[in-house]
Scaffold this active site. Structure first.
Site, PDB file in Angstrom:
ATOM      1  N   ARG A   1       0.528  -4.923  -4.713  1.00 38.11           N
ATOM      2  CA  ARG A   1       0.715  -6.175  -3.884  1.00 38.11           C
ATOM      3  C   ARG A   1       0.998  -7.150  -4.664  1.00 38.11           C
ATOM      4  O   ARG A   1      -0.199  -7.696  -5.497  1.00 38.11           O
ATOM      5  CB  ARG A   1      -0.467  -6.420  -2.773  1.00 38.11           C
ATOM      6  CG  ARG A   1      -0.857  -4.958  -2.017  1.00 38.11           C
ATOM      7  CD  ARG A   1      -1.847  -5.285  -0.964  1.00 38.11           C
ATOM      8  NE  ARG A   1      -2.422  -4.189  -0.637  1.00 38.11           N
ATOM      9  CZ  ARG A   1      -2.148  -3.360   0.472  1.00 38.11           C
ATOM     10  NH1 ARG A   1      -1.215  -3.705   1.035  1.00 38.11           N
ATOM     11  NH2 ARG A   1      -2.637  -2.321   0.752  1.00 38.11           N
TER      12      ARG A   1
ATOM     13  N   ASP B   1       5.278  -4.825   6.001  1.00 37.73           N
ATOM     14  CA  ASP B   1       5.906  -6.180   6.512  1.00 37.73           C
ATOM     15  C   ASP B   1       5.911  -7.004   5.169  1.00 37.73           C
ATOM     16  O   ASP B   1       6.806  -7.748   5.012  1.00 37.73           O
ATOM     17  CB  ASP B   1       4.917  -6.728   7.430  1.00 37.73           C
ATOM     18  CG  ASP B   1       3.619  -6.796   7.364  1.00 37.73           C
ATOM     19  OD1 ASP B   1       3.109  -6.351   6.159  1.00 37.73           O
ATOM     20  OD2 ASP B   1       2.777  -7.436   8.084  1.00 37.73           O
TER      21      ASP B   1
ATOM     22  N   THR C   1       4.154   2.644   5.855  1.00 34.79           N
ATOM     23  CA  THR C   1       2.718   2.290   5.842  1.00 34.79           C
ATOM     24  C   THR C   1       2.265   3.372   6.812  1.00 34.79           C
ATOM     25  O   THR C   1       2.547   3.651   7.799  1.00 34.79           O
ATOM     26  CB  THR C   1       2.682   1.045   5.982  1.00 34.79           C
ATOM     27  OG1 THR C   1       1.284   0.797   6.663  1.00 34.79           O
ATOM     28  CG2 THR C   1       3.365   0.478   7.320  1.00 34.79           C
TER      29      THR C   1
ATOM     30  N   MET D   1      -8.612   4.065   8.977  1.00 33.54           N
ATOM     31  CA  MET D   1      -7.823   2.902   8.418  1.00 33.54           C
ATOM     32  C   MET D   1      -6.822   2.490   9.388  1.00 33.54           C
ATOM     33  O   MET D   1      -6.561   3.180  10.417  1.00 33.54           O
ATOM     34  CB  MET D   1      -7.150   3.142   7.208  1.00 33.54           C
ATOM     35  CG  MET D   1      -7.940   2.943   5.842  1.00 33.54           C
ATOM     36  SD  MET D   1      -6.905   2.759   4.517  1.00 33.54           S
ATOM     37  CE  MET D   1      -7.861   1.861   3.280  1.00 33.54           C
TER      38      MET D   1
ATOM     39  N   ARG E   1      -5.713  -1.274   9.342  1.00 34.28           N
ATOM     40  CA  ARG E   1      -5.596  -2.454   9.535  1.00 34.28           C
ATOM     41  C   ARG E   1      -6.040  -3.069  10.872  1.00 34.28           C
ATOM     42  O   ARG E   1      -6.758  -2.510  11.460  1.00 34.28           O
ATOM     43  CB  ARG E   1      -4.343  -3.281   8.741  1.00 34.28           C
ATOM     44  CG  ARG E   1      -4.466  -4.716   8.079  1.00 34.28           C
ATOM     45  CD  ARG E   1      -3.330  -4.848   7.691  1.00 34.28           C
ATOM     46  NE  ARG E   1      -2.809  -4.391   6.630  1.00 34.28           N
ATOM     47  CZ  ARG E   1      -3.115  -4.608   5.062  1.00 34.28           C
ATOM     48  NH1 ARG E   1      -4.069  -5.522   5.081  1.00 34.28           N
ATOM     49  NH2 ARG E   1      -2.691  -3.993   4.190  1.00 34.28           N
TER      50      ARG E   1
ATOM     51  N   ASP F   1       2.275  -0.372  11.779  1.00 31.71           N
ATOM     52  CA  ASP F   1       1.986  -1.591  12.495  1.00 31.71           C
ATOM     53  C   ASP F   1       3.275  -2.334  12.464  1.00 31.71           C
ATOM     54  O   ASP F   1       3.306  -3.674  12.201  1.00 31.71           O
ATOM     55  CB  ASP F   1       0.709  -1.969  11.757  1.00 31.71           C
ATOM     56  CG  ASP F   1       1.162  -2.456  10.178  1.00 31.71           C
ATOM     57  OD1 ASP F   1       2.106  -1.915   9.674  1.00 31.71           O
ATOM     58  OD2 ASP F   1       0.325  -3.037   9.734  1.00 31.71           O
TER      59      ASP F   1
ATOM     60  N   GLY G   1       0.703  -1.159   0.221  1.00 36.74           N
ATOM     61  CA  GLY G   1       0.111   0.016   0.174  1.00 36.74           C
ATOM     62  C   GLY G   1       0.698   1.184  -0.180  1.00 36.74           C
ATOM     63  O   GLY G   1       1.865   1.201   0.675  1.00 36.74           O
TER      64      GLY G   1
ATOM     65  N   ASP H   1      -0.098   2.598   8.668  1.00 34.40           N
ATOM     66  CA  ASP H   1      -0.606   1.972   9.752  1.00 34.40           C
ATOM     67  C   ASP H   1       0.085   1.945  10.974  1.00 34.40           C
ATOM     68  O   ASP H   1      -0.394   1.711  12.056  1.00 34.40           O
ATOM     69  CB  ASP H   1      -0.994   0.692   9.290  1.00 34.40           C
ATOM     70  CG  ASP H   1      -1.966   0.273   8.180  1.00 34.40           C
ATOM     71  OD1 ASP H   1      -2.639   1.135   7.966  1.00 34.40           O
ATOM     72  OD2 ASP H   1      -1.776  -0.783   7.676  1.00 34.40           O
TER      73      ASP H   1
ATOM     74  N   ARG I   1      19.587  10.553  -4.705  1.00 31.20           N
ATOM     75  CA  ARG I   1      20.516  11.691  -4.645  1.00 31.20           C
ATOM     76  C   ARG I   1      21.795  11.154  -3.730  1.00 31.20           C
ATOM     77  O   ARG I   1      22.874  11.488  -4.221  1.00 31.20           O
ATOM     78  CB  ARG I   1      19.846  12.752  -3.998  1.00 31.20           C
ATOM     79  CG  ARG I   1      18.741  13.399  -4.846  1.00 31.20           C
ATOM     80  CD  ARG I   1      18.870  14.891  -4.982  1.00 31.20           C
ATOM     81  NE  ARG I   1      18.147  15.308  -6.306  1.00 31.20           N
ATOM     82  CZ  ARG I   1      16.902  16.318  -6.070  1.00 31.20           C
ATOM     83  NH1 ARG I   1      17.090  16.722  -4.777  1.00 31.20           N
ATOM     84  NH2 ARG I   1      16.237  16.501  -7.162  1.00 31.20           N
TER      85      ARG I   1
HETATM   86  O1  F6P Z   1      -1.747  -1.139   4.882  1.00 36.28           O
HETATM   87  C1  F6P Z   1      -2.319   0.236   4.467  1.00 36.28           C
HETATM   88  C2  F6P Z   1      -3.814   0.146   4.383  1.00 36.28           C
HETATM   89  O2  F6P Z   1      -4.447   1.321   3.950  1.00 36.28           O
HETATM   90  C3  F6P Z   1      -4.535  -0.494   5.568  1.00 36.28           C
HETATM   91  O3  F6P Z   1      -4.778   0.700   6.507  1.00 36.28           O
HETATM   92  C4  F6P Z   1      -5.774  -1.070   4.881  1.00 36.28           C
HETATM   93  O4  F6P Z   1      -6.219  -1.913   5.842  1.00 36.28           O
HETATM   94  C5  F6P Z   1      -5.154  -1.508   3.749  1.00 36.28           C
HETATM   95  O5  F6P Z   1      -4.104  -0.994   3.484  1.00 36.28           O
HETATM   96  C6  F6P Z   1      -6.025  -1.214   2.377  1.00 36.28           C
HETATM   97  O6  F6P Z   1      -5.591  -1.962   1.351  1.00 36.28           O
HETATM   98  P1  F6P Z   1      -5.881  -1.825  -0.054  1.00 36.28           P
HETATM   99  O7  F6P Z   1      -5.527  -0.592  -0.634  1.00 36.28           O
HETATM  100  O8  F6P Z   1      -5.496  -2.922  -0.831  1.00 36.28           O
HETATM  101  O9  F6P Z   1      -7.602  -1.710  -0.206  1.00 36.28           O
END
Ligand code: F6P
Length: 357
Positions: A76, A107, A129, A173, A175, A133, A15, A131, A29
């Site tokens: 992805r 990750d 990210t 958001m 996750r 996370d 993402g 998140d 750079r």
């Molecule tokens: O990991 C980033 C994120 O935006 C999460 O917060 C969310 O659960 C997920 O990606 C959404 O994934 P996608 O962009 O595949 O809909």
């Protein structure tokens, strides 16, 4: 001192997150300044499989520091997890003389980076990210920008809530990580914050909304992390809104991908630049299979394997044998990091309960 590098590649994967572009800029750079050629891999690991590369000069990354998203594009990529996909990616590296890769993402990106390192392509990861996370690092690129985007939007919601004496339930958001919801909940004065890391007492929230209304409070915000509907059912926020609506007029807003875009904040630009420079330094020094982490305000490399298993420990997803490759001291260190992170979340949640009324 390791060997002299002639050419490296940089990619963004998973993402997208604000901060990816400033990180790419810094990598390009710094590498060019060190006399090392840099190519960009277009479309993450898929671009490595399909050999879609672009050469860089210092001017190639002009003006991207202000841009959200990733100008290298991202995917992805499931194919990268297959033997054929990996073989094609390695073939691209051999054919194009790519001697090392800096991989920017979450990750999944680091799992890919460690697979490449195991097959002889040195890799360094940069955490990006929204998140936040990745347990090994206190900070991931994009997190600050995403929270500030939520802040602006919820501040606007507060205006209309106050005018109409309403409650707005807001899902954000993250996750299965509640960092965005917890911090933006505090910053927007939410009367309730629900995150999947902690027990959420819905009855207590309803009682609080009732008491606050009786006390003359007009506008109310309830913040829910997307990890909660993932556990309690996709329509959880709608149901919670309906229950609140019995107390005061209530609405529901979901802030999803809109929170992932936008110009990176100062925090994201500076940290991305520092991480990008350090990633190049480490790679050129001969390091590999490392992710750059921010720990107690300092950037330092952490072994990707350690970071990935630590993540599983924190998320209660350890598999049989996961800890076998680590020493007793390392396992203890993982437990300490998990406990520290949990304690910090509990501390912030308590602050929210004490103050946001
Ligand atoms: O990991 C980033 C994120 O935006 C999460 O917060 C969310 O659960 C997920 O990606 C959404 O994934 P996608 O962009 O595949 O809909």
């Amino acid at each position: 001192m390791g060997k002299k590098f002639k050419k490296i590649a940089v990619l963004t994967s998973g993402g997208d997150a604000p901060g990816m572009n400033p990180a790419v800029r810094a990598v390009v750079r710094k590498a060019l300044a060190e006399g090392v050629e840099v190519v960009g891999v277009v479309g993450g690991y898929k671009g490595l499989i399909e050999n879609t590369l672009i050469p860089f000069t210092p001017r190639s990354v002009s003006n991207i520091i202000t841009k959200g998203g990733t100008f290298l594009y991202s995917e992805r990529c499931l194919e990268f997890k297959t033997e054929e996909g990996m073989a094609a990616a390695i073939e691209t590296c051999r054919k194009e003389n790519i001697e090392g890769i800096i991989a920017i993402g979450g990750d999944g990106t680091f799992r890919g980076a460690t697979d490449l390192a195991r097959r002889g392509i040195p890799t360094i990861g940069i955490p990006a990210t929204i998140d936040n996370d990745i347990t090994a690092t206190d900070y991931t690129l994009g997190y600050d920008t995403a929270m500030n985007t939520v802040l602006t939007m919820v501040d606007d919601l507060r205006d209309t809530c106050e005018s109409h004496a309403r409650c707005n339930v807001v899902e954000v958001m993250g996750r299965d990580c509640g960092c965005i919801a917890l911090n933006t909940g505090i910053a927007t004065g939410a009367i309730g914050i629900a995150i999947s890391e902690l027990e959420f007492d819905e009855e207590a929230l309803l009682a609080r909304a009732r008491a606050l209304k009786a006390d003359g409070k007009r506008g109310m915000i309830v913040m829910v992390s997307e990890g909660i509907p993932a556990i309690k059912g996709a329509d959880y926020c709608e149901k919670l809104t309906a229950r609140l609506n019995e107390i005061l007029d209530s609405r529901f807003s979901r802030l999803a991908h809109v929170v992932r875009g936008g110009s990176p904040t100062l925090r994201d630009r500076v940290t991305a630049t520092e991480m990008g420079v350090l990633a190049v330094e480490l790679l050129l020094k001969g390091e590999s299979n490392m992710v750059i982490c921010e720990i107690d305000g300092k950037l330092q490399p952490v072994e990707i394997n350690f970071a990935l298993i630590l993540d599983r420990m924190y998320k209660n997803k350890l598999k049989d044998g996961d800890l076998e490759m680590f020493s007793a001291e390392q396992v203890e260190e993982m437990r300490t990091i998990c406990a520290k992170r949990k304690a910090e979340i509990e501390r912030l949640n308590q602050i929210a309960l004490d103050v946001c009324k």
